[in-house]
Design a protein around this motif. Sequence first.
Motif, PDB file in Angstrom:
ATOM      1  N   UNK A  21      41.901 -73.780 -13.706  1.00 51.73           N
ATOM      2  CA  UNK A  21      41.758 -75.219 -15.294  1.00 51.73           C
ATOM      3  C   UNK A  21      40.237 -75.387 -15.409  1.00 51.73           C
ATOM      4  N   UNK A  22      39.970 -75.173 -16.199  1.00 54.46           N
ATOM      5  CA  UNK A  22      38.685 -75.675 -16.803  1.00 54.46           C
ATOM      6  C   UNK A  22      38.748 -76.892 -17.554  1.00 54.46           C
ATOM      7  N   UNK A  23      37.859 -77.573 -16.995  1.00 57.24           N
ATOM      8  CA  UNK A  23      38.013 -79.478 -17.683  1.00 57.24           C
ATOM      9  C   UNK A  23      38.484 -79.685 -18.775  1.00 57.24           C
ATOM     10  N   UNK A  24      39.979 -80.188 -17.619  1.00 56.95           N
ATOM     11  CA  UNK A  24      40.869 -80.763 -18.906  1.00 56.95           C
ATOM     12  C   UNK A  24      40.834 -82.155 -18.254  1.00 56.95           C
ATOM     13  N   UNK A  25      39.430 -82.828 -19.380  1.00 56.34           N
ATOM     14  CA  UNK A  25      39.214 -83.989 -19.217  1.00 56.34           C
ATOM     15  C   UNK A  25      38.961 -84.965 -20.741  1.00 56.34           C
ATOM     16  N   UNK A  26      39.283 -85.840 -20.271  1.00 56.24           N
ATOM     17  CA  UNK A  26      39.647 -87.207 -21.184  1.00 56.24           C
ATOM     18  C   UNK A  26      38.474 -87.315 -21.566  1.00 56.24           C
ATOM     19  N   UNK A  43      48.001 -81.026  -5.398  1.00 54.03           N
ATOM     20  CA  UNK A  43      47.260 -80.768  -4.267  1.00 54.03           C
ATOM     21  C   UNK A  43      45.947 -79.487  -4.550  1.00 54.03           C
ATOM     22  N   UNK A  44      45.759 -79.499  -6.003  1.00 53.08           N
ATOM     23  CA  UNK A  44      44.562 -78.341  -5.928  1.00 53.08           C
ATOM     24  C   UNK A  44      43.703 -78.674  -5.672  1.00 53.08           C
ATOM     25  N   UNK A  45      42.768 -78.274  -5.687  1.00 48.45           N
ATOM     26  CA  UNK A  45      41.450 -78.342  -4.925  1.00 48.45           C
ATOM     27  C   UNK A  45      40.595 -78.733  -6.354  1.00 48.45           C
ATOM     28  N   UNK A  46      39.697 -79.227  -6.374  1.00 47.90           N
ATOM     29  CA  UNK A  46      38.601 -80.076  -7.555  1.00 47.90           C
ATOM     30  C   UNK A  46      37.302 -79.656  -7.526  1.00 47.90           C
ATOM     31  N   UNK A  47      36.997 -78.743  -8.284  1.00 49.24           N
ATOM     32  CA  UNK A  47      35.586 -78.437  -8.214  1.00 49.24           C
ATOM     33  C   UNK A  47      34.764 -78.884  -9.294  1.00 49.24           C
ATOM     34  N   UNK A  48      33.201 -80.024  -8.856  1.00 47.75           N
ATOM     35  CA  UNK A  48      32.541 -80.501  -9.908  1.00 47.75           C
ATOM     36  C   UNK A  48      31.421 -79.304 -10.182  1.00 47.75           C
ATOM     37  N   UNK A  49      31.542 -78.654 -11.356  1.00 53.41           N
ATOM     38  CA  UNK A  49      30.430 -78.139 -11.682  1.00 53.41           C
ATOM     39  C   UNK A  49      29.026 -79.212 -13.025  1.00 53.41           C
ATOM     40  N   UNK A  50      28.084 -78.121 -13.532  1.00 52.16           N
ATOM     41  CA  UNK A  50      27.342 -79.290 -14.243  1.00 52.16           C
ATOM     42  C   UNK A  50      27.369 -77.824 -15.170  1.00 52.16           C
ATOM     43  N   UNK A  51      27.479 -76.668 -15.380  1.00 53.55           N
ATOM     44  CA  UNK A  51      27.137 -75.818 -16.154  1.00 53.55           C
ATOM     45  C   UNK A  51      28.159 -74.729 -17.541  1.00 53.55           C
ATOM     46  N   UNK A  69      28.456 -72.788 -17.276  1.00 61.12           N
ATOM     47  CA  UNK A  69      30.008 -71.471 -16.214  1.00 61.12           C
ATOM     48  C   UNK A  69      30.419 -71.713 -14.791  1.00 61.12           C
ATOM     49  N   UNK A  70      32.096 -71.792 -14.708  1.00 60.24           N
ATOM     50  CA  UNK A  70      32.512 -72.676 -13.449  1.00 60.24           C
ATOM     51  C   UNK A  70      32.029 -71.995 -12.147  1.00 60.24           C
ATOM     52  N   UNK A  83      35.952 -75.216 -22.834  1.00 60.54           N
ATOM     53  CA  UNK A  83      36.095 -75.000 -25.063  1.00 60.54           C
ATOM     54  C   UNK A  83      35.863 -73.707 -24.358  1.00 60.54           C
ATOM     55  N   UNK A  84      36.646 -72.804 -25.383  1.00 56.74           N
ATOM     56  CA  UNK A  84      36.943 -71.391 -25.650  1.00 56.74           C
ATOM     57  C   UNK A  84      35.966 -70.426 -25.813  1.00 56.74           C
ATOM     58  N   UNK A  85      34.813 -70.809 -26.404  1.00 61.37           N
ATOM     59  CA  UNK A  85      33.419 -70.363 -26.608  1.00 61.37           C
ATOM     60  C   UNK A  85      32.333 -71.187 -25.518  1.00 61.37           C
ATOM     61  N   UNK A  86      33.080 -71.745 -24.896  1.00 63.67           N
ATOM     62  CA  UNK A  86      31.454 -72.232 -24.292  1.00 63.67           C
ATOM     63  C   UNK A  86      31.667 -72.159 -22.588  1.00 63.67           C
ATOM     64  N   UNK A  87      32.448 -72.757 -21.875  1.00 63.08           N
ATOM     65  CA  UNK A  87      32.858 -72.874 -20.296  1.00 63.08           C
ATOM     66  C   UNK A  87      33.704 -71.680 -20.126  1.00 63.08           C
ATOM     67  N   UNK A  88      34.752 -71.305 -21.036  1.00 65.48           N
ATOM     68  CA  UNK A  88      36.021 -70.526 -20.134  1.00 65.48           C
ATOM     69  C   UNK A  88      35.231 -69.047 -20.709  1.00 65.48           C
ATOM     70  N   UNK A  89      34.777 -68.874 -21.444  1.00 65.15           N
ATOM     71  CA  UNK A  89      33.728 -68.095 -21.787  1.00 65.15           C
ATOM     72  C   UNK A  89      32.737 -67.653 -21.267  1.00 65.15           C
ATOM     73  N   UNK A  90      31.541 -67.847 -20.154  1.00 64.91           N
ATOM     74  CA  UNK A  90      30.737 -68.570 -19.569  1.00 64.91           C
ATOM     75  C   UNK A  90      31.654 -68.230 -18.007  1.00 64.91           C
ATOM     76  N   UNK A  91      32.709 -68.555 -17.781  1.00 64.73           N
ATOM     77  CA  UNK A  91      33.399 -68.241 -16.352  1.00 64.73           C
ATOM     78  C   UNK A  91      33.922 -67.008 -16.466  1.00 64.73           C
ATOM     79  N   UNK A  92      34.744 -66.556 -17.243  1.00 62.39           N
ATOM     80  CA  UNK A  92      35.306 -65.083 -17.683  1.00 62.39           C
ATOM     81  C   UNK A  92      34.445 -64.247 -17.317  1.00 62.39           C
ATOM     82  N   UNK A  93      33.760 -64.580 -17.969  1.00 61.48           N
ATOM     83  CA  UNK A  93      32.086 -63.401 -18.055  1.00 61.48           C
ATOM     84  C   UNK A  93      31.201 -63.118 -17.146  1.00 61.48           C
TER      85      UNK A  93
END
Length: 173
Positions: free
Chosen positions: A8-13, A81-89, A91-92, A116-126
């Motif tokens: 789950x990428x960036x579900x943030x406030x 119980x989920x792990x939380x991974x911190x990223x700065x870019x 690509x996760x 965001x579909x066109x940014x973090x989701x895409x960069x992680x998936x690819x």
Amino acid sequence: MSSKVLLVIDPQNDYLANGAYPLWNVEKVLENIKQLICRAEELSVPVILVRHIAISEQAPFFKDGSFGAEICSDIRELSQHADVVIKHYADSFDETELNSVLKSYSADSLILFGMMTQNCVTHTALSKSAESFSVSVVADCCTTIDAMTHTIALNALSRRCKLINLQECLNTL
């Protein structure tokens, strides 16, 4: 048998209606995400939450220590119980612990979605690091700035990843 993991990428406030950068259709997408997390919990499928923290002082949102950078409370509550991974870019995988967390689950299949579909989701998936996994993107559990940008990004992803919808994911998780 494959070992699946929900990412789950960036579900943030800051992406909520009252946040610093509200996204299109975000409330509906969060409801869909909550359904997937609940189903994963029922089936003991691991959930990993990715949280973006800005590293630049000029960053307009996701500032470390801010309410906006926190994971949405109802998502966090459902995935205690989920792990939380911190990223700065975008690509996760980039300079994060994501690969080692995935290895701890012997993951070979990533089901990813979020903001965001066109940014973090895409960069992680690819990502080059994602190439060793079977990657699926849950289209109706992703969002971005508007419907057109979302659709364009999904179309681009469809050439390299399997696109699925919420119902299909719930049925095959």
